[in-house]
Scaffold this motif. Structure first.
Motif, mmCIF file in Angstrom:
data_model
loop_
_atom_site.group_PDB
_atom_site.id
_atom_site.type_symbol
_atom_site.label_atom_id
_atom_site.label_comp_id
_atom_site.label_asym_id
_atom_site.label_seq_id
_atom_site.Cartn_x
_atom_site.Cartn_y
_atom_site.Cartn_z
ATOM 1 N N SER A 99 27.026 31.202 59.810
ATOM 2 C CA SER A 99 26.335 31.267 61.101
ATOM 3 C C SER A 99 27.203 31.860 62.198
ATOM 4 O O SER A 99 26.680 32.349 63.209
ATOM 5 C CB SER A 99 25.854 29.873 61.520
ATOM 6 O OG SER A 99 26.951 28.999 61.715
ATOM 7 N N GLN A 152 27.547 36.119 60.765
ATOM 8 C CA GLN A 152 26.397 36.959 60.428
ATOM 9 C C GLN A 152 26.041 37.891 61.576
ATOM 10 O O GLN A 152 26.421 37.666 62.724
ATOM 11 C CB GLN A 152 25.204 36.082 60.083
ATOM 12 C CG GLN A 152 24.720 35.220 61.244
ATOM 13 C CD GLN A 152 23.772 34.111 60.796
ATOM 14 O OE1 GLN A 152 23.861 33.623 59.680
ATOM 15 N NE2 GLN A 152 22.859 33.739 61.677
ATOM 16 N N SER A 158 21.926 33.438 65.301
ATOM 17 C CA SER A 158 22.115 32.137 64.663
ATOM 18 C C SER A 158 21.126 31.143 65.249
ATOM 19 O O SER A 158 20.690 31.285 66.391
ATOM 20 C CB SER A 158 23.546 31.644 64.877
ATOM 21 O OG SER A 158 24.475 32.520 64.274
ATOM 22 N N THR A 159 20.777 30.144 64.459
ATOM 23 C CA THR A 159 19.833 29.121 64.909
ATOM 24 C C THR A 159 20.348 27.739 64.533
ATOM 25 O O THR A 159 21.088 27.582 63.562
ATOM 26 C CB THR A 159 18.440 29.331 64.279
ATOM 27 O OG1 THR A 159 18.558 29.253 62.850
ATOM 28 C CG2 THR A 159 17.848 30.665 64.669
ATOM 29 N N GLU A 161 18.730 29.314 69.639
ATOM 30 C CA GLU A 161 19.081 30.629 69.118
ATOM 31 C C GLU A 161 20.177 31.243 69.980
ATOM 32 O O GLU A 161 20.133 31.133 71.214
ATOM 33 C CB GLU A 161 17.864 31.562 69.128
ATOM 34 C CG GLU A 161 16.750 31.171 68.173
ATOM 35 C CD GLU A 161 15.649 32.210 68.152
ATOM 36 O OE1 GLU A 161 14.994 32.353 67.107
ATOM 37 O OE2 GLU A 161 15.451 32.896 69.191
ATOM 38 N N THR A 171 13.600 31.591 44.900
ATOM 39 C CA THR A 171 14.492 31.826 46.030
ATOM 40 C C THR A 171 15.591 32.797 45.616
ATOM 41 O O THR A 171 15.809 33.037 44.423
ATOM 42 C CB THR A 171 15.137 30.515 46.513
ATOM 43 O OG1 THR A 171 15.953 29.980 45.445
ATOM 44 C CG2 THR A 171 14.078 29.482 46.892
ATOM 45 N N PRO A 215 12.209 31.199 51.234
ATOM 46 C CA PRO A 215 13.431 30.584 51.779
ATOM 47 C C PRO A 215 13.686 29.245 51.095
ATOM 48 O O PRO A 215 12.756 28.477 50.842
ATOM 49 C CB PRO A 215 13.106 30.406 53.264
ATOM 50 C CG PRO A 215 11.616 30.382 53.335
ATOM 51 C CD PRO A 215 11.112 31.244 52.225
ATOM 52 N N SER A 225 23.519 25.331 54.585
ATOM 53 C CA SER A 225 22.582 26.295 55.153
ATOM 54 C C SER A 225 22.280 27.358 54.108
ATOM 55 O O SER A 225 23.152 28.154 53.750
ATOM 56 C CB SER A 225 23.173 26.957 56.410
ATOM 57 O OG SER A 225 23.466 25.985 57.392
ATOM 58 N N ASP A 229 19.062 33.180 54.272
ATOM 59 C CA ASP A 229 17.750 33.582 54.794
ATOM 60 C C ASP A 229 17.357 34.912 54.145
ATOM 61 O O ASP A 229 17.987 35.939 54.415
ATOM 62 C CB ASP A 229 17.821 33.726 56.313
ATOM 63 C CG ASP A 229 16.460 34.011 56.936
ATOM 64 O OD1 ASP A 229 15.516 34.357 56.193
ATOM 65 O OD2 ASP A 229 16.345 33.888 58.170
ATOM 66 N N ALA A 258 15.140 36.926 54.801
ATOM 67 C CA ALA A 258 14.659 37.929 55.755
ATOM 68 C C ALA A 258 15.780 38.817 56.276
ATOM 69 O O ALA A 258 15.510 39.847 56.900
ATOM 70 C CB ALA A 258 13.958 37.238 56.919
ATOM 71 N N HIS A 259 17.036 38.453 56.016
ATOM 72 C CA HIS A 259 18.147 39.182 56.616
ATOM 73 C C HIS A 259 19.096 39.781 55.581
ATOM 74 O O HIS A 259 20.277 39.978 55.855
ATOM 75 C CB HIS A 259 18.912 38.267 57.570
ATOM 76 C CG HIS A 259 18.120 37.869 58.774
ATOM 77 N ND1 HIS A 259 17.785 38.744 59.777
ATOM 78 C CD2 HIS A 259 17.557 36.677 59.117
ATOM 79 C CE1 HIS A 259 17.069 38.127 60.689
ATOM 80 N NE2 HIS A 259 16.918 36.878 60.313
#
Length: 407
Positions: A287, A290, A294-295, A305, A343, A374, A383, A386, A388-389
């Motif tokens: 986190s 990246q 980040s969240t 965020e 996943t 996810p 964690s 993700d 999506a990234h």
């Protein structure tokens, strides 16, 4: 698709990592998705050794207090260190990282490697986090007084150019306990950050940092580049801490977002300073490293965020910054069992290797238009990656099973 993914998986070695990148980056960042696991620290240590021996990296930077890390750096680069190993591990790492077997092994390896080598060939240690914990922040006293001492030493800067005396700083700082009250993390009214003393200290710290910068040629000649760089660390730590304490006194709804952003800003400033010194291997939580936002969900706050240190540094350095995210299969002693097959972790778990490096862009191509689900971790401390990234990541380090640590 399974064959494509299998062909894309290689052993976690420096050569395999470098094949993912167009050239050797100045900052090579590898993230971890959880803390305090010796399986991951052992992998980190082995990769750093290979990067030193094969790729010319000379610094490892980890998610630990940048001021405390100076003790570790002094220890691993000095054959006659004033402190012993146990003291260095206790006082040189924040977040209680010093009690981890993997960090003890890292310190031992670095000191052994440096033994008998000239300074230019030695490996170095750096903390990149600010003097911060989840429960609060340190007093800026150590950094601010150290910066003033550097500038005020004889034959460096004329005394009439200094914005204040050390005694003035001491008076304004007051007792350290007023800065470190843990209740201030959740109650802005308990923070010292809104006081007139902090406002004055912020101005004085800015003046001291400016004096350091405008007298750079004189100061490097009078001391050394190494001493001047350390003084810059004092300066950015002092100003960062004062900024953070002021934000702790904020009563607006954006308070926690500001605090998280300021922490990563301090980390980014430290990483950019390391980039000036030469190639460095960076190891911290995914986190923080990246490229995407980040969240985090914290206490009674909705989803927060902010831009990570890695995102800030990547925007500045471009291809000179590379990021590999680590993903895990199981952490059974934490209740994290075999990942679902749909996943990313599930797809990688089906590979024969216990640990591997995967090209993220090739993995995305192999998936085509299919986006994996996810993963939902049953344990808050892990964690998951993700899906999506994938495109924001240069590669994935995958570890199939994390064993219970030695410490």
């Amino acid at each position: 698709m399974a064959t494509d993914i299998k062909d894309n998986a290689h052993g976690v070695e420096a050569a395999a990592v470098m094949r993912l990148l167009p050239a050797r980056p100045c900052l090579l960042a590898v993230g971890e998705p959880t803390h305090r696991e010796d399986t991951l620290l052992d992998l980190r240590n082995d990769l750093f050794r290979q990067l030193v021996e094969q790729e010319g990296y000379r610094t490892i930077a980890i998610e630990s207090d940048c001021m405390m890390g100076l003790l570790v750096d002094d220890y691993v680069t000095s054959a006659s260190a004033a402190l012993g190993e146990d003291e260095v591990l206790e006082r040189g790492f924040s977040h209680d990282w010093g009690n981890l077997a993997g960090n003890r092994e890292l310190v031992r390896r670095m000191r052994a490697y440096n033994d008998g080598r000239p300074a230019a060939e030695q490996v170095r240690f750096a903390g990149v986090d600010g003097p911060l914990e989840i429960t609060g922040a340190a007093s800026p006293r150590q950094a601010l007084i150290a910066l003033h001492h550097y500038l005020a030493a004889p034959a460096r800067v004329d005394s009439d150019l200094l914005p204040c005396t050390a005694e003035t700083l001491d008076r304004l700082l007051g007792a350290d306990e007023r800065w470190t009250d843990p209740a201030a993390m959740t109650d802005p009214a308990r923070s010292v950050g809104a006081s007139s003393e902090v406002g004055e200290l912020r101005l004085l710290a800015d003046d001291l940092v400016t004096l350091l910068e405008v007298r750079t040629p004189q100061l490097i000649a009078a001391t050394s580049r190494e001493d001047w760089e350390r003084a810059r660390l004092y300066g950015r730590t002092a100003t960062g801490l004062l900024r953070y304490h002021a934000a702790m006194a904020d009563t607006s709804p954006s308070r926690m977002t500001r605090l998280l952003s300021l922490r990563d800003r301090m980390m980014a400033d430290n990483l950019l300073a390391l980039a000036e010194r030469g190639p460095a291997f960076v190891y911290a939580h995914n986190s923080h490293l990246q490229r995407e936002k980040s969240t985090m969900s914290m206490w009674d706050h909705p989803l927060l965020e902010w831009w990570s240190a890695g995102a800030m540094v990547s925007a500045r350095l471009g291809a000179e910054y590379a990021f590999l995210a680590t993903a895990l299969g199981t952490i059974r002693h934490r209740g994290v069992d075999t990942p679902p097959a749909d996943t990313i972790e599930g797809l990688l778990y089906a590979l024969p290797q216990d640990r591997c490096v995967v090209d993220a862009s090739r993995l995305a191509a192999a998936l085509g238009g299919t986006r994996p689900a996810p993963r939902i971790s049953p344990w808050f401390g892990y964690s998951a990656l993700d899906p999506a990234h994938l495109a924001d990541t240069d590669g994935i380090v995958f570890v199939k099973d994390v064993r219970q640590g030695r410490s």
